[in-house]
Design a protein around this motif. Structure first.
Motif, PDB file in Angstrom:
ATOM      1  N   LYS A  32       0.842  -1.201   0.000  1.00 27.07           N
ATOM      2  CA  LYS A  32       0.000   0.000   0.000  1.00 27.07           C
ATOM      3  C   LYS A  32       0.873   1.245   0.000  1.00 27.07           C
ATOM      4  O   LYS A  32       1.740   1.402   0.851  1.00 27.07           O
ATOM      5  N   ILE A  33       0.625   2.131  -0.967  1.00 25.69           N
ATOM      6  CA  ILE A  33       1.381   3.377  -1.027  1.00 25.69           C
ATOM      7  C   ILE A  33       0.503   4.602  -0.775  1.00 25.69           C
ATOM      8  O   ILE A  33       1.010   5.707  -0.620  1.00 25.69           O
ATOM      9  N   GLY A  34      -0.819   4.392  -0.736  1.00 27.37           N
ATOM     10  CA  GLY A  34      -1.685   5.539  -0.499  1.00 27.37           C
ATOM     11  C   GLY A  34      -3.093   5.124  -0.117  1.00 27.37           C
ATOM     12  O   GLY A  34      -3.489   3.966  -0.295  1.00 27.37           O
ATOM     13  N   LEU A  88       4.776  -1.977   9.844  1.00 27.49           N
ATOM     14  CA  LEU A  88       3.803  -1.881   8.746  1.00 27.49           C
ATOM     15  C   LEU A  88       4.364  -2.625   7.534  1.00 27.49           C
ATOM     16  O   LEU A  88       4.813  -2.019   6.554  1.00 27.49           O
ATOM     17  N   PRO A  89       4.353  -3.952   7.587  1.00 30.22           N
ATOM     18  CA  PRO A  89       5.000  -4.742   6.528  1.00 30.22           C
ATOM     19  C   PRO A  89       4.354  -4.602   5.155  1.00 30.22           C
ATOM     20  O   PRO A  89       4.991  -4.906   4.143  1.00 30.22           O
ATOM     21  N   ARG A  90       3.101  -4.131   5.100  1.00 31.77           N
ATOM     22  CA  ARG A  90       2.432  -4.006   3.803  1.00 31.77           C
ATOM     23  C   ARG A  90       2.487  -2.585   3.245  1.00 31.77           C
ATOM     24  O   ARG A  90       1.855  -2.291   2.244  1.00 31.77           O
ATOM     25  N   ALA A  91       3.229  -1.704   3.901  1.00 28.79           N
ATOM     26  CA  ALA A  91       3.328  -0.318   3.449  1.00 28.79           C
ATOM     27  C   ALA A  91       4.602  -0.095   2.642  1.00 28.79           C
ATOM     28  O   ALA A  91       5.641  -0.711   2.896  1.00 28.79           O
ATOM     29  N   SER A  92       4.506   0.811   1.668  1.00 33.46           N
ATOM     30  CA  SER A  92       5.681   1.202   0.897  1.00 33.46           C
ATOM     31  C   SER A  92       5.492   2.651   0.457  1.00 33.46           C
ATOM     32  O   SER A  92       4.552   3.334   0.882  1.00 33.46           O
ATOM     33  N   SER A  93       6.385   3.130  -0.381  1.00 36.90           N
ATOM     34  CA  SER A  93       6.337   4.516  -0.840  1.00 36.90           C
ATOM     35  C   SER A  93       6.882   4.611  -2.255  1.00 36.90           C
ATOM     36  O   SER A  93       7.514   3.676  -2.763  1.00 36.90           O
ATOM     37  N   LEU A  94       6.649   5.757  -2.876  1.00 33.37           N
ATOM     38  CA  LEU A  94       7.191   5.978  -4.212  1.00 33.37           C
ATOM     39  C   LEU A  94       8.715   5.897  -4.193  1.00 33.37           C
ATOM     40  O   LEU A  94       9.328   5.328  -5.097  1.00 33.37           O
ATOM     41  N   ALA A  95       9.321   6.464  -3.152  1.00 32.04           N
ATOM     42  CA  ALA A  95      10.785   6.447  -3.046  1.00 32.04           C
ATOM     43  C   ALA A  95      11.324   5.027  -2.949  1.00 32.04           C
ATOM     44  O   ALA A  95      12.351   4.699  -3.562  1.00 32.04           O
ATOM     45  N   GLU A 121      11.031   4.291   5.788  1.00 30.15           N
ATOM     46  CA  GLU A 121      10.944   3.340   6.903  1.00 30.15           C
ATOM     47  C   GLU A 121       9.510   3.290   7.407  1.00 30.15           C
ATOM     48  O   GLU A 121       8.893   4.325   7.653  1.00 30.15           O
ATOM     49  N   PHE A 122       8.988   2.065   7.542  1.00 28.26           N
ATOM     50  CA  PHE A 122       7.616   1.864   8.012  1.00 28.26           C
ATOM     51  C   PHE A 122       7.634   0.796   9.103  1.00 28.26           C
ATOM     52  O   PHE A 122       7.439  -0.392   8.845  1.00 28.26           O
ATOM     53  N   ASP A 123       7.912   1.229  10.322  1.00 26.73           N
ATOM     54  CA  ASP A 123       8.019   0.294  11.440  1.00 26.73           C
ATOM     55  C   ASP A 123       6.684  -0.392  11.694  1.00 26.73           C
ATOM     56  O   ASP A 123       5.640   0.264  11.808  1.00 26.73           O
TER      57      ASP A 123
END
Length: 242
Positions: A108-110, A142-149, A138-140
């Protein structure tokens, strides 16, 4: 569009809601914040964001929705505006996890949160909240989170993305009257896990397998069950297990 930039705020949605209750606010007015202290997602879920790294925004949309049976049309508009924008930045494996999560592959990015209120003479005013993970890496816990970067290994210009998304919301709304069916088809085609067997859990915490077939006009997820029947589920009635 009018852009109001804030440093820190409890919630951009709540700020814009309060502003529109006090005065006449221009259509497509945007509130953005570097830090949101009490951000929320669907069903009251908390939205955490590292200060200054992500796109946190709310947009006022008026004169598009006119009855409660068509409110999901705005979900379609906004989701497509985000997907179309991110495709221009070559974000890989984009999809919409029903109803409003933006995905890159399985991350999930948004997330989108739309709040509607009925004003005088039955007109519906909508506040569209969007949280997009842009430069956070860094998403402590939150294993299903990510970002554009993270998915592109580069830094992005948040304000440039903001202007593109709002511009596309405006464009899609303007063409909606003549292109509604093709826009809905585009939305369905962008759904996460469309057409493949997926595990779900219902409101009774019973697990079952199904295949996403589409979304109804009022925004219910259509799932084909193992006996080939197609059932419709609202947000609180089903959860995808992936």
């Amino acid at each position: 569009m009018k852009l109001i930039k804030l440093d820190a705020i409890d919630s951009t949605n709540e700020f814009l809601k309060g502003l529109s209750n006090k005065q006449e606010v221009q259509n497509f007015t945007v509130i953005s914040a570097e830090t949101q202290l009490k951000g929320k997602g669907q069903m009251g879920a908390k939205w955490d964001s590292e200060p200054g790294k992500n796109l946190i925004m709310s947009v006022l949309v008026k004169r598009f929705l006119f009855d409660s049976e068509t409110v999901f049309n705005l979900n379609v508009v906004v989701s497509l505006a985000v997907i179309r924008t991110l495709k221009e930045y070559d974000i890989p494996e984009l999809s919409i996890k029903w109803p409003n999560d933006i995905m890159s592959a399985n991350k999930k990015i948004g997330g989108i949160l739309i709040e509607n209120s009925i004003k005088g003479e039955g007109a519906i005013t909508s506040i569209v909240g969007l949280g997009l993970n842009v430069n956070q890496t860094e998403f402590d816990n939150l294993p299903r989170a990510s970002s554009l970067a993270l998915v592109c290994n580069k830094v992005f210009n948040k304000e440039e993305i903001l202007f593109s998304i709002v511009s596309k919301i405006n464009e899609i709304i303007a063409e909606y009257a003549v292109k509604a069916s093709s826009l809905w088809e585009e939305y369905i085609n962008e759904l996460f896990k469309i057409g493949v067997p997926v595990a779900f859990s219902d409101e009774n915490e019973t697990n079952f397998m199904g295949i996403i077939k589409g979304v109804s006009a009022v925004g219910k997820l259509q799932i084909q069950l193992e006996d080939d029947t197609v059932c419709e589920y609202s947000l609180k009635e089903v959860q995808m297990l992936y």
